[in-house]
Design a protein around this motif. Structure first.
Motif, PDB file in Angstrom:
ATOM      1  N   LEU A  64     -46.859 -18.422  19.464  1.00 25.15           N
ATOM      2  CA  LEU A  64     -45.651 -17.680  19.108  1.00 25.15           C
ATOM      3  C   LEU A  64     -45.401 -17.699  17.604  1.00 25.15           C
ATOM      4  CD1 LEU A  64     -43.395 -18.862  22.059  1.00 25.15           C
ATOM      5  CD2 LEU A  64     -44.083 -16.501  21.623  1.00 25.15           C
ATOM      6  N   LEU A  65     -45.684 -18.827  16.961  1.00 21.35           N
ATOM      7  CA  LEU A  65     -45.511 -18.895  15.508  1.00 21.35           C
ATOM      8  C   LEU A  65     -46.526 -17.997  14.810  1.00 21.35           C
ATOM      9  CD1 LEU A  65     -43.957 -20.059  13.166  1.00 21.35           C
ATOM     10  CD2 LEU A  65     -45.557 -21.969  13.107  1.00 21.35           C
ATOM     11  N   LEU A  66     -47.740 -17.926  15.363  1.00 21.36           N
ATOM     12  CA  LEU A  66     -48.742 -17.009  14.816  1.00 21.36           C
ATOM     13  C   LEU A  66     -48.244 -15.567  14.913  1.00 21.36           C
ATOM     14  CD1 LEU A  66     -51.521 -16.209  13.764  1.00 21.36           C
ATOM     15  CD2 LEU A  66     -52.396 -16.412  16.103  1.00 21.36           C
ATOM     16  N   ILE A  67     -47.713 -15.178  16.060  1.00 26.19           N
ATOM     17  CA  ILE A  67     -47.186 -13.822  16.239  1.00 26.19           C
ATOM     18  C   ILE A  67     -46.024 -13.567  15.277  1.00 26.19           C
ATOM     19  CG2 ILE A  67     -46.059 -12.245  17.861  1.00 26.19           C
ATOM     20  CD1 ILE A  67     -47.564 -13.708  20.121  1.00 26.19           C
ATOM     21  N   ALA A  68     -45.153 -14.572  15.126  1.00 25.71           N
ATOM     22  CA  ALA A  68     -44.022 -14.430  14.191  1.00 25.71           C
ATOM     23  C   ALA A  68     -44.515 -14.215  12.770  1.00 25.71           C
ATOM     24  CB  ALA A  68     -43.136 -15.677  14.258  1.00 25.71           C
ATOM     25  N   SER A  69     -45.549 -14.963  12.366  1.00 28.86           N
ATOM     26  CA  SER A  69     -46.087 -14.845  11.011  1.00 28.86           C
ATOM     27  C   SER A  69     -46.711 -13.478  10.775  1.00 28.86           C
ATOM     28  CB  SER A  69     -47.139 -15.941  10.771  1.00 28.86           C
ATOM     29  OG  SER A  69     -46.569 -17.219  10.902  1.00 28.86           O
ATOM     30  N   LEU A  70     -47.376 -12.937  11.793  1.00 27.02           N
ATOM     31  CA  LEU A  70     -47.971 -11.605  11.665  1.00 27.02           C
ATOM     32  C   LEU A  70     -46.887 -10.534  11.528  1.00 27.02           C
ATOM     33  CD1 LEU A  70     -50.838 -11.891  14.315  1.00 27.02           C
ATOM     34  CD2 LEU A  70     -51.074 -11.957  11.828  1.00 27.02           C
ATOM     35  N   HIS A  71     -45.830 -10.664  12.317  1.00 28.54           N
ATOM     36  CA  HIS A  71     -44.721  -9.706  12.194  1.00 28.54           C
ATOM     37  C   HIS A  71     -44.084  -9.802  10.812  1.00 28.54           C
ATOM     38  CE1 HIS A  71     -44.452  -7.748  16.045  1.00 28.54           C
ATOM     39  NE2 HIS A  71     -44.525  -8.898  16.702  1.00 28.54           N
ATOM     40  N   ARG A  72     -44.014 -11.009  10.266  1.00 32.44           N
ATOM     41  CA  ARG A  72     -43.449 -11.177   8.918  1.00 32.44           C
ATOM     42  C   ARG A  72     -44.325 -10.478   7.874  1.00 32.44           C
ATOM     43  NH1 ARG A  72     -41.918 -10.315   5.150  1.00 32.44           N
ATOM     44  NH2 ARG A  72     -40.872 -11.481   3.505  1.00 32.44           N
ATOM     45  N   GLN A  73     -45.653 -10.555   8.059  1.00 30.24           N
ATOM     46  CA  GLN A  73     -46.552  -9.920   7.100  1.00 30.24           C
ATOM     47  C   GLN A  73     -46.355  -8.410   7.044  1.00 30.24           C
ATOM     48  OE1 GLN A  73     -50.694 -10.826   6.864  1.00 30.24           O
ATOM     49  NE2 GLN A  73     -50.428 -13.005   7.203  1.00 30.24           N
ATOM     50  N   VAL A  74     -46.058  -7.806   8.185  1.00 31.86           N
ATOM     51  CA  VAL A  74     -45.868  -6.348   8.190  1.00 31.86           C
ATOM     52  C   VAL A  74     -44.412  -5.963   7.940  1.00 31.86           C
ATOM     53  CG1 VAL A  74     -47.823  -5.970   9.709  1.00 31.86           C
ATOM     54  CG2 VAL A  74     -45.554  -6.265  10.711  1.00 31.86           C
ATOM     55  N   GLY A  75     -43.559  -6.949   7.670  1.00 31.19           N
ATOM     56  CA  GLY A  75     -42.183  -6.678   7.270  1.00 31.19           C
ATOM     57  C   GLY A  75     -41.183  -6.511   8.388  1.00 31.19           C
ATOM     58  N   ASN A  76     -41.532  -6.952   9.607  1.00 32.94           N
ATOM     59  CA  ASN A  76     -40.586  -6.843  10.724  1.00 32.94           C
ATOM     60  C   ASN A  76     -39.805  -8.152  10.839  1.00 32.94           C
ATOM     61  OD1 ASN A  76     -39.275  -6.581  13.252  1.00 32.94           O
ATOM     62  ND2 ASN A  76     -40.845  -5.156  13.950  1.00 32.94           N
ATOM     63  N   PHE A  77     -38.687  -8.246  10.100  1.00 28.79           N
ATOM     64  CA  PHE A  77     -37.895  -9.474  10.049  1.00 28.79           C
ATOM     65  C   PHE A  77     -37.353  -9.850  11.427  1.00 28.79           C
ATOM     66  CE2 PHE A  77     -37.428  -7.407   5.875  1.00 28.79           C
ATOM     67  CZ  PHE A  77     -37.884  -8.424   5.058  1.00 28.79           C
ATOM     68  N   LYS A  78     -36.899  -8.828  12.160  1.00 25.06           N
ATOM     69  CA  LYS A  78     -36.242  -9.084  13.443  1.00 25.06           C
ATOM     70  C   LYS A  78     -37.203  -9.739  14.434  1.00 25.06           C
ATOM     71  CE  LYS A  78     -33.572  -6.715  17.029  1.00 25.06           C
ATOM     72  NZ  LYS A  78     -32.980  -5.427  17.436  1.00 25.06           N
ATOM     73  N   LYS A  79     -38.388  -9.164  14.602  1.00 24.60           N
ATOM     74  CA  LYS A  79     -39.355  -9.715  15.551  1.00 24.60           C
ATOM     75  C   LYS A  79     -39.895 -11.053  15.063  1.00 24.60           C
ATOM     76  CE  LYS A  79     -40.886  -5.550  17.942  1.00 24.60           C
ATOM     77  NZ  LYS A  79     -42.052  -4.719  18.350  1.00 24.60           N
ATOM     78  N   SER A  80     -40.015 -11.211  13.753  1.00 29.87           N
ATOM     79  CA  SER A  80     -40.482 -12.485  13.212  1.00 29.87           C
ATOM     80  C   SER A  80     -39.542 -13.621  13.612  1.00 29.87           C
ATOM     81  CB  SER A  80     -40.578 -12.402  11.680  1.00 29.87           C
ATOM     82  OG  SER A  80     -40.966 -13.647  11.140  1.00 29.87           O
TER      83      SER A  80
END
Length: 527
Positions: A64-80
């Protein structure tokens, strides 16, 4: 200064136990460092597969932290934030302090990005407690290094650069104690501390020392990454200061390549602005205007997304409080009707005051935050920015950029407090016509002229009330006159429309909680 926060996201994931990394962890690290740079869809697919194959809370938390980090890289704060909170829930089912610390640190960073500082502070405190539970000495040193880097980010945001330097140096001292077999990992977080020092000395106008630390960071980075991009951007800024145009272009082009390859919005934002400055100074106005427009577009996009997330977070908090109050009232009603009626009245007034105080704190926090981001207003608004029109501009690109810059100068003056300010009056002052000016305000500010002027005026008086105690002693009619309103009643109505509070109530809260005001954060917020 979002860039200072972005870098910690990566290290929140990479294993603190670099000496004994499991096969599962190696896949996660490769996904976040290498695969995401080559193909983000593939990286998400791997992360989802890891989560689905995990049968323990620890494995699920890592995925889940990996998925959160990937969402952060693409700029999706909410999903991160959503996936990071799920990771926190899973890791709490274990006694693994190392991973709990990483997830907690990640959440502290993300909440700080979106301006929810109280929430971020809670997670920083939790991370500090968790770091004391780490028994492996090398892991403890790494935890100390990362925590002090996070503290340095806070100080840079607050423009307390000497304190930031101290925390970055403490971080380096902790890193020197580590005897890690994973040299690339240790080099990366060491380079992060050097980049922090380069930034701090740059903003202290100590350019020679800044250049030394940027170069130290660069020598430790052997592959493209967001951190390397920010280092090249820093070197480019230094070259602009020295008017070394050739070196400035070379460094900024390297940073641009990394930013666009990795689709890192914060890096693109910084690089586009500096390239605009470069081309402006080297006599290429068309290219300067192109990059400045790119900078404006991405800045507005980042501001809008963060604003929406902050509004949503406060809305959920208020909804949660209301639901809790309703349950309390229902339970009390069963016990005694008259008692519940009296309690209901108390709760009603308390909730109303809590909402007002939250709104007050929100305005203060967003004032400090938007002073860094150069946002158009310190006020939270339900009105979303209008989408920019690409092909129907009534003027040339150069004229549009020129008017934008002129409007920025106007915003930094106090001319909007003129009671006679009108669209035609401002157009005359900016040497343009009302059609062009109306287009610029509607497209780039997302509102009509009257709303735009009123927002600037309320923004101005909020900063005056916050920063200068004498203003809180003035009558409301004097404050109204100060910021250009024709009457006490009109000023009060507009103030409440933007803030949700009356001017007198806002002043009351300022007087009650002077500790909520960080004067250092307001010293440079002037129009």
């Amino acid at each position: 200064m979002i860039k200072y926060i972005l870098l910690f996201c990566l290290f929140s994931f990479i294993s603190l136990s670099a000496q004994e990394t499991s096969h599962f962890d190696k896949i996660c690290i490769k996904t976040i460092v290498e695969t995401s740079a080559q193909s983000m869809p593939k990286a998400f697919k791997i992360a989802d597969s890891l989560y689905n194959s995990s049968d323990t809370p620890l494995g699920k938390a890592k995925s889940l932290l990996l998925i959160a980090s990937l969402h952060r890289q693409v700029g999706n704060f909410k999903k991160s934030l959503l996936y990071a909170e799920k990771a926190k829930y899973n890791i709490e089912q274990t006694d693994n302090a190392d991973w709990n610390l990483r997830i907690t640190g990640y959440l502290a960073t993300q909440y700080r990005i979106v301006g929810l500082y109280d929430k971020a502070a809670e997670y920083v405190d939790q991370a500090d407690v968790l770091s004391k539970k780490i028994t492996v000495q090398s892991n403890l040193f790494q935890a100390e290094a990362l925590l002090n880097q996070e503290r340095a980010y806070h100080e840079i945001y607050k423009k307390r650069y000497q304190k930031a330097i101290r925390y970055a140096e403490i971080s380096l001292a902790s890193l020197k104690k580590i005897n890690s077999k994973d040299v690339s990992y240790t080099n990366y977080i060491t380079a992060n501390s050097y980049e922090l020092l380069g930034d701090s000395y740059y903003y202290l106008d100590n350019y020679p020392t800044s250049e030394i630390y940027y170069n130290k960071a660069n020598t430790l980075l052997d592959s493209p990454s967001p951190l390397q991009g920010f280092v090249f951007n820093g070197l480019g800024m230094l070259s602009l200061k020295k008017k070394d145009w050739k070196q400035a272009k070379e460094s900024l082009e390297k940073a641009k390549k990394i930013a666009e390859t990795l689709n890192n919005r914060e890096l693109r934002q910084q690089v586009y602005f500096n390239l605009s400055e470069y081309y402006d100074n080297t006599g290429k106005p068309e290219l300067a205007s192109q990059y400045y427009k790119k900078y404006i577009e991405i800045s507005n996009l980042i501001t809008k997304e963060i604003q929406e997330l902050v509004n949503e977070s406060y809305s959920k908090l208020n909804s949660s409080n209301e639901m809790y109050s309703q349950r309390s009232l229902l339970k009390s009603f069963i016990i005694l009707l008259l008692f519940v009626l009296s309690i209901g009245l108390v709760i009603f007034f308390n909730l109303r005051e809590q909402k007002q105080r939250k709104r007050f704190s929100e305005i203060i926090e967003m004032t400090k935050k938007n002073s860094e981001m150069n946002a158009k207003s310190v006020l939270l608004s339900d009105q979303e920015s209008k989408e920019k029109k690409k092909d129907d501009s009534p003027m040339t690109s150069e004229k549009e950029v020129h008017l934008l810059k002129s409007l920025e100068k106007f915003e930094k003056s106090n001319l909007f407090n003129d009671k006679n300010m009108s669209l035609s009056h401002l157009a005359s002052k900016l040497n343009t016509n009302t059609r062009y000016l109306s287009y610029i305000i509607n497209t780039h500010k997302g509102e009509e002229f009257k709303t735009y002027i009123n927002r600037l005026r309320i923004n101005y008086i909020i900063i005056k009330l916050t920063n200068e105690d004498i203003y809180r002693q003035y009558k409301i009619s004097v404050l109204a006159d100060e910021c250009g309103f024709s009457s006490h009643s009109k000023f009060t109505a507009v103030f409440k429309n933007f803030t949700g509070l009356s001017p007198s109530l806002f002043i009351k809260y300022l007087d009650e909680k002077p500790e909520a005001i960080d004067k250092e954060s307001f010293e440079k917020i002037e129009h």
